[in-house]
Scaffold this motif. Sequence first.
Motif, short mmCIF file in Angstrom:
data_model
loop_
_atom_site.label_atom_id
_atom_site.label_comp_id
_atom_site.label_asym_id
_atom_site.label_seq_id
_atom_site.Cartn_x
_atom_site.Cartn_y
_atom_site.Cartn_z
N ASP A 43 38.75 43.75 38.58
CA ASP A 43 39.88 44.44 39.20
C ASP A 43 40.34 43.73 40.47
N ASN A 44 40.11 42.43 40.53
CA ASN A 44 40.59 41.59 41.63
C ASN A 44 40.51 40.14 41.13
N ASN A 45 41.67 39.55 40.88
CA ASN A 45 41.70 38.19 40.34
C ASN A 45 40.98 37.19 41.22
N TYR A 46 41.15 37.30 42.52
CA TYR A 46 40.60 36.32 43.44
C TYR A 46 39.07 36.35 43.44
N ILE A 47 38.50 37.54 43.50
CA ILE A 47 37.05 37.67 43.46
C ILE A 47 36.52 37.25 42.10
N PHE A 48 37.24 37.61 41.04
CA PHE A 48 36.82 37.24 39.69
C PHE A 48 36.79 35.72 39.53
N ILE A 49 37.81 35.03 40.02
CA ILE A 49 37.85 33.57 39.90
C ILE A 49 36.77 32.94 40.77
N LEU A 50 36.55 33.45 41.97
CA LEU A 50 35.45 32.95 42.80
C LEU A 50 34.11 33.13 42.09
N PHE A 51 33.91 34.29 41.50
CA PHE A 51 32.66 34.58 40.80
C PHE A 51 32.46 33.64 39.61
N LYS A 52 33.51 33.47 38.80
CA LYS A 52 33.39 32.66 37.58
C LYS A 52 33.46 31.15 37.85
N TYR A 53 34.39 30.71 38.73
CA TYR A 53 34.69 29.28 38.87
C TYR A 53 34.43 28.72 40.26
N GLY A 54 34.06 29.56 41.21
CA GLY A 54 33.73 29.09 42.55
C GLY A 54 34.95 28.70 43.38
N ILE A 55 34.67 28.09 44.52
CA ILE A 55 35.72 27.69 45.45
C ILE A 55 36.64 26.65 44.80
N ILE A 56 36.06 25.72 44.05
CA ILE A 56 36.87 24.69 43.41
C ILE A 56 37.85 25.32 42.42
N GLY A 57 37.38 26.24 41.62
CA GLY A 57 38.25 26.91 40.65
C GLY A 57 39.35 27.72 41.32
N LEU A 58 39.00 28.44 42.39
CA LEU A 58 40.01 29.23 43.10
C LEU A 58 41.05 28.31 43.73
N PHE A 59 40.60 27.21 44.31
CA PHE A 59 41.53 26.25 44.91
C PHE A 59 42.49 25.70 43.85
N LEU A 60 41.97 25.28 42.70
CA LEU A 60 42.82 24.73 41.64
C LEU A 60 43.79 25.78 41.10
N TRP A 61 43.31 27.01 40.95
CA TRP A 61 44.17 28.09 40.45
C TRP A 61 45.29 28.39 41.44
#
Length: 143
Positions: free
Chosen positions: A51-69
Amino acid sequence: MIIYINEGLMEQSSFKQRTILWKIMIEHFEENPFLGNGPSKGVEGIPDVADNNYIFILFKYGIIGLFLWLAMVGLVIRKITSLIGNVNNNYLLSYLLIYWIVLLLTSLTMESLESIRMTTIAFFLTGICMTNNTHNRKSRKLS
């Protein structure tokens, strides 16, 4: 349901469950901050929704994934804003920009950009606008 001021948001079970889940996901993110926990690696006791895209992406893909997204979405928004002043049909581009901003804001409380329905509309309209504007620029140069 009547909400009393002194109860606050934390007394509402839905909000309380979300914040507990966010806290757990952030704790797991801190174990693997750069790459996260992986796209298919489930963590026992944690649902595959945050229920929060940013936390979900951090959890699944880390800082690198959030940065790329965020970079990908930022480039799309930047392209849309650069086209707004250069074309005749600004209303569609303005609508599209507002749609992307709303998607980013709603990502704080839901997985709006993980929804196939919502992102299909956003990317489809973005593609149409960018393709149309590319053809318009080429035809202007030929004239």
